[in-house]
Design a protein around this motif. Structure first.
Motif, PDB file in Angstrom:
ATOM      1  N   GLN A 143       0.865  -1.179   0.000  1.00  8.37           N
ATOM      2  CA  GLN A 143       0.000   0.000   0.000  1.00  8.37           C
ATOM      3  C   GLN A 143       0.902   1.229   0.000  1.00  8.37           C
ATOM      4  N   ILE A 144       0.690   2.109  -0.964  1.00  6.27           N
ATOM      5  CA  ILE A 144       1.445   3.359  -1.067  1.00  6.27           C
ATOM      6  C   ILE A 144       0.444   4.485  -0.893  1.00  6.27           C
ATOM      7  N   ARG A 145       0.677   5.323   0.121  1.00  8.40           N
ATOM      8  CA  ARG A 145      -0.224   6.446   0.378  1.00  8.40           C
ATOM      9  C   ARG A 145       0.535   7.748   0.119  1.00  8.40           C
ATOM     10  N   LEU A 146      -0.075   8.605  -0.683  1.00  4.53           N
ATOM     11  CA  LEU A 146       0.512   9.893  -1.039  1.00  4.53           C
ATOM     12  C   LEU A 146      -0.359  11.011  -0.495  1.00  4.53           C
ATOM     13  N   LYS A 147       0.259  11.979   0.149  1.00  2.00           N
ATOM     14  CA  LYS A 147      -0.505  13.118   0.672  1.00  2.00           C
ATOM     15  C   LYS A 147      -1.177  13.851  -0.478  1.00  2.00           C
ATOM     16  N   SER A 148      -2.457  14.137  -0.325  1.00  2.00           N
ATOM     17  CA  SER A 148      -3.211  14.797  -1.395  1.00  2.00           C
ATOM     18  C   SER A 148      -2.641  16.182  -1.690  1.00  2.00           C
ATOM     19  N   GLN A 149      -2.144  16.867  -0.681  1.00  2.00           N
ATOM     20  CA  GLN A 149      -1.544  18.187  -0.868  1.00  2.00           C
ATOM     21  C   GLN A 149      -0.307  18.098  -1.772  1.00  2.00           C
ATOM     22  N   PHE A 150       0.476  17.027  -1.620  1.00  2.00           N
ATOM     23  CA  PHE A 150       1.654  16.803  -2.452  1.00  2.00           C
ATOM     24  C   PHE A 150       1.232  16.582  -3.912  1.00  2.00           C
ATOM     25  N   ILE A 151       0.205  15.755  -4.136  1.00  2.00           N
ATOM     26  CA  ILE A 151      -0.277  15.484  -5.493  1.00  2.00           C
ATOM     27  C   ILE A 151      -0.789  16.776  -6.135  1.00  2.00           C
ATOM     28  N   GLN A 152      -1.498  17.595  -5.359  1.00  2.00           N
ATOM     29  CA  GLN A 152      -1.991  18.869  -5.885  1.00  2.00           C
ATOM     30  C   GLN A 152      -0.829  19.776  -6.278  1.00  2.00           C
ATOM     31  N   SER A 153       0.207  19.803  -5.469  1.00  2.00           N
ATOM     32  CA  SER A 153       1.377  20.628  -5.757  1.00  2.00           C
ATOM     33  C   SER A 153       2.080  20.161  -7.035  1.00  2.00           C
ATOM     34  N   VAL A 154       2.272  18.858  -7.170  1.00  2.43           N
ATOM     35  CA  VAL A 154       2.916  18.308  -8.367  1.00  2.43           C
ATOM     36  C   VAL A 154       2.057  18.603  -9.593  1.00  2.43           C
ATOM     37  N   ALA A 155       0.750  18.409  -9.483  1.00  3.95           N
ATOM     38  CA  ALA A 155      -0.154  18.670 -10.613  1.00  3.95           C
ATOM     39  C   ALA A 155      -0.094  20.139 -11.019  1.00  3.95           C
ATOM     40  N   SER A 156      -0.075  21.013 -10.048  1.00  2.49           N
ATOM     41  CA  SER A 156      -0.025  22.441 -10.320  1.00  2.49           C
ATOM     42  C   SER A 156       1.262  22.821 -11.053  1.00  2.49           C
ATOM     43  N   GLN A 157       2.387  22.250 -10.616  1.00  3.94           N
ATOM     44  CA  GLN A 157       3.682  22.580 -11.206  1.00  3.94           C
ATOM     45  C   GLN A 157       3.884  21.940 -12.579  1.00  3.94           C
ATOM     46  N   THR A 158       3.445  20.698 -12.752  1.00  9.50           N
ATOM     47  CA  THR A 158       3.719  20.004 -14.006  1.00  9.50           C
ATOM     48  C   THR A 158       2.652  20.235 -15.072  1.00  9.50           C
ATOM     49  N   LEU A 159       1.403  20.387 -14.666  1.00  8.29           N
ATOM     50  CA  LEU A 159       0.329  20.583 -15.640  1.00  8.29           C
ATOM     51  C   LEU A 159      -0.031  22.051 -15.817  1.00  8.29           C
ATOM     52  N   GLU A 160       0.498  22.890 -14.939  1.00  4.33           N
ATOM     53  CA  GLU A 160       0.226  24.327 -14.963  1.00  4.33           C
ATOM     54  C   GLU A 160      -1.269  24.611 -15.020  1.00  4.33           C
ATOM     55  N   GLN A 161      -2.014  23.859 -14.184  1.00  2.26           N
ATOM     56  CA  GLN A 161      -3.456  24.056 -14.064  1.00  2.26           C
ATOM     57  C   GLN A 161      -3.807  24.205 -12.594  1.00  2.26           C
ATOM     58  N   ASN A 162      -4.967  24.763 -12.364  1.00  2.00           N
ATOM     59  CA  ASN A 162      -5.474  24.864 -11.014  1.00  2.00           C
ATOM     60  C   ASN A 162      -5.742  23.444 -10.502  1.00  2.00           C
ATOM     61  N   PRO A 163      -5.057  22.995  -9.436  1.00  2.00           N
ATOM     62  CA  PRO A 163      -5.240  21.624  -8.963  1.00  2.00           C
ATOM     63  C   PRO A 163      -6.653  21.347  -8.450  1.00  2.00           C
ATOM     64  N   ASP A 164      -7.416  22.392  -8.109  1.00  2.00           N
ATOM     65  CA  ASP A 164      -8.790  22.188  -7.657  1.00  2.00           C
ATOM     66  C   ASP A 164      -9.694  21.722  -8.788  1.00  2.00           C
ATOM     67  N   ARG A 165      -9.235  21.881 -10.028  1.00  2.00           N
ATOM     68  CA  ARG A 165     -10.042  21.459 -11.182  1.00  2.00           C
ATOM     69  C   ARG A 165      -9.702  20.041 -11.626  1.00  2.00           C
ATOM     70  N   LEU A 166      -8.727  19.418 -10.956  1.00  2.00           N
ATOM     71  CA  LEU A 166      -8.329  18.060 -11.291  1.00  2.00           C
ATOM     72  C   LEU A 166      -8.921  17.088 -10.284  1.00  2.00           C
ATOM     73  N   GLU A 167      -9.236  15.883 -10.747  1.00  2.00           N
ATOM     74  CA  GLU A 167      -9.831  14.885  -9.862  1.00  2.00           C
ATOM     75  C   GLU A 167      -9.156  13.541 -10.090  1.00  2.00           C
ATOM     76  N   LEU A 168      -8.773  12.891  -9.006  1.00  2.00           N
ATOM     77  CA  LEU A 168      -8.236  11.538  -9.070  1.00  2.00           C
ATOM     78  C   LEU A 168      -9.417  10.588  -8.993  1.00  2.00           C
ATOM     79  N   LEU A 169      -9.523   9.698  -9.968  1.00  2.00           N
ATOM     80  CA  LEU A 169     -10.664   8.785 -10.033  1.00  2.00           C
ATOM     81  C   LEU A 169     -10.290   7.419  -9.459  1.00  2.00           C
ATOM     82  N   PRO A 170     -11.228   6.764  -8.784  1.00  2.00           N
ATOM     83  CA  PRO A 170     -10.954   5.421  -8.268  1.00  2.00           C
ATOM     84  C   PRO A 170     -10.759   4.432  -9.409  1.00  2.00           C
TER      85      PRO A 170
END
Length: 160
Positions: free
Chosen positions: A99-126
């Motif tokens: 089991q690998i658990r990643l802090k959601s804040q970290f994922i939002q930060s990476v998404a913001s930096q690499t995708l140059e989008q507002n991370p609030d508009r991105l959704e991780l799907l099950p």
């Protein structure tokens, strides 16, 4: 800064054969081996990736985000559970998974930096059963580090 409360997985009274844990700043890795049984988990601030390490396929029932999946999980199969998503699983034989658990804040930060989008508009799907050779290779490296840590050797800087 105070850590948010994390509810550990419940195993409904079933004992775990073994569990190893390793934590870094934004990631927690745990190796579980359980006898047949069921369990619930819910992490408010972490996304969860579970990767099967079982040598033989395990019949698994999973329920998350209002969806149910039943099928065989074999070595390398993965499931993804977004933060704040309750998860239930029932397995019919010995299970072995990472089991690998990643802090959601970290994922939002990476998404913001690499995708140059507002991370609030991105959704991780099950996901219930998916495969990705690159993620599997990283998981095996993390498992190796976890096993070496239990033997007194470390390759990566721990969060202290």
């Amino acid at each position: 800064m105070k850590n948010p409360a994390i509810q550990q997985p419940e195993t409904n009274g079933l004992s775990q054969k073994s569990r190893q844990t390793q934590s870094w700043e934004n990631i927690r890795v745990q190796h579980f081996q359980h006898p047949a049984g069921e369990g619930n988990c819910h992490y408010n601030e972490e996304h969860t990736l579970s990767i099967s390490l079982a040598p033989r396929p395990v019949r698994l029932l999973q329920i998350q985000a209002g969806k149910t999946y039943t099928g065989l999980y074999k070595k390398g199969d993965m499931s993804i559970t977004p933060a704040k998503t309750p998860f239930f699983a029932r397995w019919d034989s010995d299970d072995n998974y990472l089991q690998i658990r990643l802090k959601s804040q970290f994922i939002q930060s990476v998404a913001s930096q690499t995708l140059e989008q507002n991370p609030d508009r991105l959704e991780l799907l099950p996901e219930f059963r998916t495969r990705n050779p690159q993620i599997e290779a990283i998981a095996i490296m993390l498992l190796t580090e976890l096993q070496q840590e239990s033997n007194g050797s470390t390759l990566y800087q721990k969060n202290g």
